[in-house]
Design a protein around this motif. Structure first.
Motif, mmCIF file in Angstrom:
data_model
loop_
_atom_site.group_PDB
_atom_site.id
_atom_site.type_symbol
_atom_site.label_atom_id
_atom_site.label_comp_id
_atom_site.label_asym_id
_atom_site.label_seq_id
_atom_site.Cartn_x
_atom_site.Cartn_y
_atom_site.Cartn_z
ATOM 1 N N THR A 1 0.830 -1.200 0.000
ATOM 2 C CA THR A 1 0.000 0.000 0.000
ATOM 3 C C THR A 1 0.867 1.254 0.000
ATOM 4 O O THR A 1 1.741 1.394 0.857
ATOM 5 C CB THR A 1 -0.912 0.023 1.237
ATOM 6 O OG1 THR A 1 -1.690 -1.169 1.270
ATOM 7 C CG2 THR A 1 -1.828 1.237 1.202
ATOM 8 N N PRO A 2 0.662 2.173 -0.934
ATOM 9 C CA PRO A 2 1.430 3.426 -0.937
ATOM 10 C C PRO A 2 1.152 4.243 0.317
ATOM 11 O O PRO A 2 0.016 4.279 0.804
ATOM 12 C CB PRO A 2 0.930 4.151 -2.190
ATOM 13 C CG PRO A 2 0.307 3.089 -3.038
ATOM 14 C CD PRO A 2 -0.253 2.086 -2.091
ATOM 15 N N LEU A 3 2.178 4.916 0.840
ATOM 16 C CA LEU A 3 1.991 5.782 2.002
ATOM 17 C C LEU A 3 1.152 6.993 1.621
ATOM 18 O O LEU A 3 0.256 7.400 2.367
ATOM 19 C CB LEU A 3 3.348 6.250 2.546
ATOM 20 C CG LEU A 3 3.295 7.291 3.671
ATOM 21 C CD1 LEU A 3 2.570 6.730 4.895
ATOM 22 C CD2 LEU A 3 4.699 7.764 4.043
ATOM 23 N N ALA B 1 1.320 3.020 -7.656
ATOM 24 C CA ALA B 1 0.896 1.622 -7.647
ATOM 25 C C ALA B 1 2.108 0.737 -7.880
ATOM 26 O O ALA B 1 3.242 1.214 -7.990
ATOM 27 C CB ALA B 1 -0.165 1.393 -8.730
ATOM 28 N N THR B 2 1.864 -0.553 -7.946
ATOM 29 C CA THR B 2 2.888 -1.537 -8.274
ATOM 30 C C THR B 2 2.607 -2.063 -9.676
ATOM 31 O O THR B 2 1.499 -2.526 -9.968
ATOM 32 C CB THR B 2 2.872 -2.693 -7.261
ATOM 33 O OG1 THR B 2 3.167 -2.175 -5.956
ATOM 34 C CG2 THR B 2 3.897 -3.746 -7.623
ATOM 35 N N ARG C 1 12.465 10.561 -3.996
ATOM 36 C CA ARG C 1 13.008 9.461 -4.785
ATOM 37 C C ARG C 1 11.859 8.582 -5.277
ATOM 38 O O ARG C 1 11.274 7.837 -4.486
ATOM 39 C CB ARG C 1 13.992 8.628 -3.956
ATOM 40 C CG ARG C 1 15.301 9.325 -3.630
ATOM 41 C CD ARG C 1 16.139 8.471 -2.698
ATOM 42 N NE ARG C 1 17.419 9.091 -2.394
ATOM 43 C CZ ARG C 1 18.548 8.816 -3.007
ATOM 44 N NH1 ARG C 1 18.577 7.911 -3.961
ATOM 45 N NH2 ARG C 1 19.672 9.424 -2.677
ATOM 46 N N LEU C 2 11.537 8.695 -6.513
ATOM 47 C CA LEU C 2 10.502 7.855 -7.112
ATOM 48 C C LEU C 2 10.562 8.030 -8.629
ATOM 49 O O LEU C 2 10.982 9.084 -9.104
ATOM 50 C CB LEU C 2 9.110 8.229 -6.571
ATOM 51 C CG LEU C 2 8.609 9.664 -6.723
ATOM 52 C CD1 LEU C 2 7.814 9.848 -8.021
ATOM 53 C CD2 LEU C 2 7.722 10.023 -5.544
ATOM 54 N N GLY D 1 7.372 0.940 -9.415
ATOM 55 C CA GLY D 1 6.279 1.665 -8.792
ATOM 56 C C GLY D 1 6.744 2.798 -7.921
ATOM 57 O O GLY D 1 7.825 3.347 -8.124
ATOM 58 N N TRP D 2 5.936 3.126 -6.906
ATOM 59 C CA TRP D 2 6.082 4.363 -6.144
ATOM 60 C C TRP D 2 7.305 4.419 -5.237
ATOM 61 O O TRP D 2 7.706 5.505 -4.828
ATOM 62 C CB TRP D 2 4.828 4.602 -5.315
ATOM 63 C CG TRP D 2 4.478 3.465 -4.393
ATOM 64 C CD1 TRP D 2 3.637 2.426 -4.660
ATOM 65 C CD2 TRP D 2 4.962 3.255 -3.067
ATOM 66 N NE1 TRP D 2 3.557 1.572 -3.589
ATOM 67 C CE2 TRP D 2 4.363 2.058 -2.592
ATOM 68 C CE3 TRP D 2 5.830 3.947 -2.227
ATOM 69 C CZ2 TRP D 2 4.614 1.540 -1.316
ATOM 70 C CZ3 TRP D 2 6.088 3.437 -0.958
ATOM 71 C CH2 TRP D 2 5.480 2.254 -0.512
ATOM 72 N N GLY D 3 7.930 3.303 -4.906
ATOM 73 C CA GLY D 3 9.086 3.351 -4.012
ATOM 74 C C GLY D 3 9.756 2.000 -3.886
ATOM 75 O O GLY D 3 9.289 0.984 -4.423
#
Length: 486
Positions: free
Chosen positions: A394-396, A403-404, A452-453, A470-472
Motif C-alpha cells: 500500500t502506498p503511504l 501503484a505496483t 526518490r521515485l 512503482g512508487w518506491g
C-alpha cells in the motif's frame, strides 16, 4: 514572472489529474457547458485509508520545501508541487471542472498567455479543511514561481464572497494579478471547494442550485452508454471528459502547432471532437479483490457515435499468467505490446518537448538509440505480453497512479541478460538514477534526493521472473518476497 503566464494554472490543472465523488454524498452537478472535467472516488483503495496523521508528517515537509527556496531546480520543484497536490487530494472524493478558458500565443511564440480561466476543485470531505488551505497557499500564492516572492505584487488582499444557496467564501488576490489568477474557496456541509478565476465559485454553486447539466441529455451520456453496453456491470469510480472542439476554439494556436498539437496527433486525438476516460470495479471472482476495467471513448465530431477502446481485461486470465493474482484492494491486467508502447512513449516525450529544445532532445534520443537500442530490444523481447497493476504494498501517499506495476518475463527469457540490458539502458542517467545493494533502481527527482521515485528492478521468484516498478523501494522488495513464497 509575467502575471498572465500559464505556470500556476498548469500546476493546478495538470498535477490534479485524478479526482472523486462519494456514494455517501450526492454527486455534484457538472455544468452542461463545462469544457473538461473529471471525477474519482478513492473509496475502497488501500492508500485512501492511510491515517491522515501518518501522511501529514510527510506533507508538512513537502509544503515547506515548496514555499521556500530549498529546491531551486525548476523541474524538480514542479514535480514536488505536483506530488504534494496529488497526495493532498488523492484520498478525498472530488470533482475537478474547467468552466471557462481562453488563451493565445505570447509574442515570443512560446508557452501561452491566459485570457480567461475558471476552474473548480471540489473535495467532499468532512475533515478539517485547514490543511487544504495551507497547501493551496503554498503552491498558488506563496511559492516563488506563483508570485510569492514578487515585491511588486504587494501584500495579499482578501474579500468575503456571498454565493448562491446562502454559502459564503473567501477570495484571495494580489495587486497586478489578472482576474484569472484570483484564488477563492468555500467550506460548507462537509464540502471544500477551491477555484481559480474570478466568478468561478458563483458559477459552480449556481449550477448546484439549478441542477442543470447531468442527465441523459448531457454531451457525455452517449460515451457512458457505449461502455455500459460493452462491459460487465460494476461500480464506476472514475470519469474524465474533454470537449476538444470547444478547447480548440478557445486556444486555436495550440491545435495548429506546438506541443499540445503534437501530443494530440501522436495519440491520434487531434481530429477528435470529444474524448472520455472511464474506470469501474468489476467482480469477476466473488472471493477476490475487484478488477479495475479501463476504457476510452472518442467521437470524430459532435453528435457522432462514440468509438470505444478497451485498455484492460474484465476477467483474470488465469493460467495465461505465470504469477498468482496479487493481493491489495484492486488489480488491473492488460495485454501489452512492449516495443509498441515504448515507441509511443518516446514519441510523446519528443512531441511534448518545447520547440526551442526539440532539436537537442531529438539528437539526444538518437544518440541513446544508437548506443543502447540493442539493449532496449533485448529487454523488450524478454517481457511477456501482460502488465499487472495493483496496490500491494500500500502506498503511504494516496497519489493517483502510485501503484505496483508487474511485467512477467517470458518463459524462455534470460533474467540475467535482461538485468544487464536494463543497466546498460540506464547508464547515461546515472547522475539521477541509483542502484542499491539489493538491486533496486530509484530516481532522484531533485538533486538532493529529497524525493526518490519511482523505483524498479528485475526480481525472481519460485516460479516467475518479473520486471517490477512503482512508487518506491518497497514495491520491489516486497514483490520479490511474495514471489519467492508463491
Amino acid at each position: 514572472m509575467p502575471t498572465r503566464r500559464i505556470r500556476a494554472m498548469t500546476l493546478f490543472l495538470c498535477a490534479l489529474t485524478l479526482a472523486p465523488i462519494s456514494p455517501a454524498c450526492a454527486k455534484s452537478v457538472v455544468p452542461h457547458d463545462a469544457l473538461a472535467w473529471w471525477r474519482f472516488d478513492p473509496t475502497g483503495f488501500g492508500s485512501a485509508a492511510t491515517p491522515r496523521a501518518q501522511r501529514e508528517t510527510v506533507l508538512a515537509g513537502m509544503r515547506a520545501a515548496v514555499s521556500s527556496r530549498i529546491i531551486d531546480d525548476r523541474r524538480a520543484a514542479s514535480a514536488l508541487e505536483g506530488v504534494l497536490v496529488a497526495a493532498e487530494v488523492g484520498a478525498t472524493e472530488h470533482t475537478l471542472c474547467l468552466l471557462d478558458f481562453a488563451a493565445e500565443r505570447p509574442p515570443d511564440g512560446a508557452g501561452m498567455d491566459v485570457q480567461r480561466l475558471q476552474i473548480i476543485l471540489e473535495l467532499r470531505t468532512g475533515a478539517d479543511h485547514s490543511a487544504y488551505v495551507r497547501t493551496i497557499r503554498a503552491i498558488l500564492v506563496d511559492a516563488p514561481r506563483a508570485g510569492g516572492d514578487d515585491a511588486a505584487a504587494g501584500a495579499p488582499r482578501q474579500r468575503v464572497l456571498e454565493l448562491p444557496g446562502g454559502r459564503r467564501g473567501v477570495a484571495f488576490t494580489r495587486a497586478g494579478w489578472p482576474d484569472w489568477r484570483e484564488v477563492s474557496w468555500s467550506s460548507h456541509d462537509g464540502v471544500f471547494v477551491v477555484a481559480m478565476g474570478r466568478g468561478a465559485l458563483h458559477k459552480w454553486f449556481e449550477a448546484q442550485e439549478n441542477g442543470a447539466g447531468e442527465g441523459p441529455e448531457a454531451r457525455w451520456a452517449p460515451h457512458r452508454a457505449s461502455v455500459d453496453e460493452a462491459r460487465p456491470a460494476g461500480e464506476v469510480f472514475l470519469e474524465a471528459y474533454a470537449d476538444l472542439r470547444t478547447l480548440r476554439n478557445a486556444y486555436p494556436e495550440a491545435f495548429h502547432s506546438g506541443r499540445i498539437s503534437r501530443v494530440l496527433a501522436t495519440l491520434g486525438l487531434l481530429p477528435a471532437a470529444e474524448v472520455m476516460a472511464h474506470a469501474r470495479r468489476v467482480r469477476d471472482d466473488p472471493g477476490a479483490q475487484p478488477l479495475v476495467v479501463l476504457d476510452t471513448t472518442t467521437t470524430p465530431q459532435r453528435g457522432a457515435a462514440p468509438v470505444r477502446t478497451p485498455l484492460s481485461e474484465s476477467s483474470w486470465p488465469g493460467g495465461a499468467l505465470p504469477i498468482a493474482r496479487p493481493p491489495g484492494t484492486y488489480v488491473i491486467v492488460s495485454r501489452v505490446d512492449w516495443a509498441e508502447l515504448f515507441a509511443l512513449a518516446m514519441h510523446v516525450l519528443l512531441a511534448s518537448t518545447q520547440d526551442s529544445d526539440a532539436d537537442a532532445r531529438r539528437a539526444s534520443m538518437e544518440a541513446w538509440e544508437g548506443a543502447h537500442g540493442a539493449s532496449r530490444d533485448l529487454l523488450m523481447g524478454s517481457l511477456g505480453p501482460w502488465l499487472v497493476v495493483c496496490d500491494s504494498p500500500t502506498p503511504l501517499l494516496p497519489i493517483p497512479g502510485a501503484a505496483t506495476f508487474i511485467a512477467p518475463l517470458s518463459e524462455d527469457a534470460d533474467a540475467a541478460a535482461a538485468r544487464r540490458a536494463l543497466e546498460n539502458m540506464l547508464g547515461p542517467f546515472r547522475d539521477r538514477v541509483d542502484l542499491d545493494p539489493a538491486s533496486v533502481w530509484s530516481l532522484r527527482v531533485d538533486p538532493a534526493g529529497f524525493l526518490r521515485l519511482p523505483a524498479w528492478g528485475i526480481v525472481e521468484g519460485a516460479r516467475a521472473r518479473v520486471f517490477v516498478g512503482g512508487w518506491g523501494v518497497p514495491v520491489v522488495t516486497e514483490t520479490r518476497e511474495r514471489l519467492r513464497r508463491e
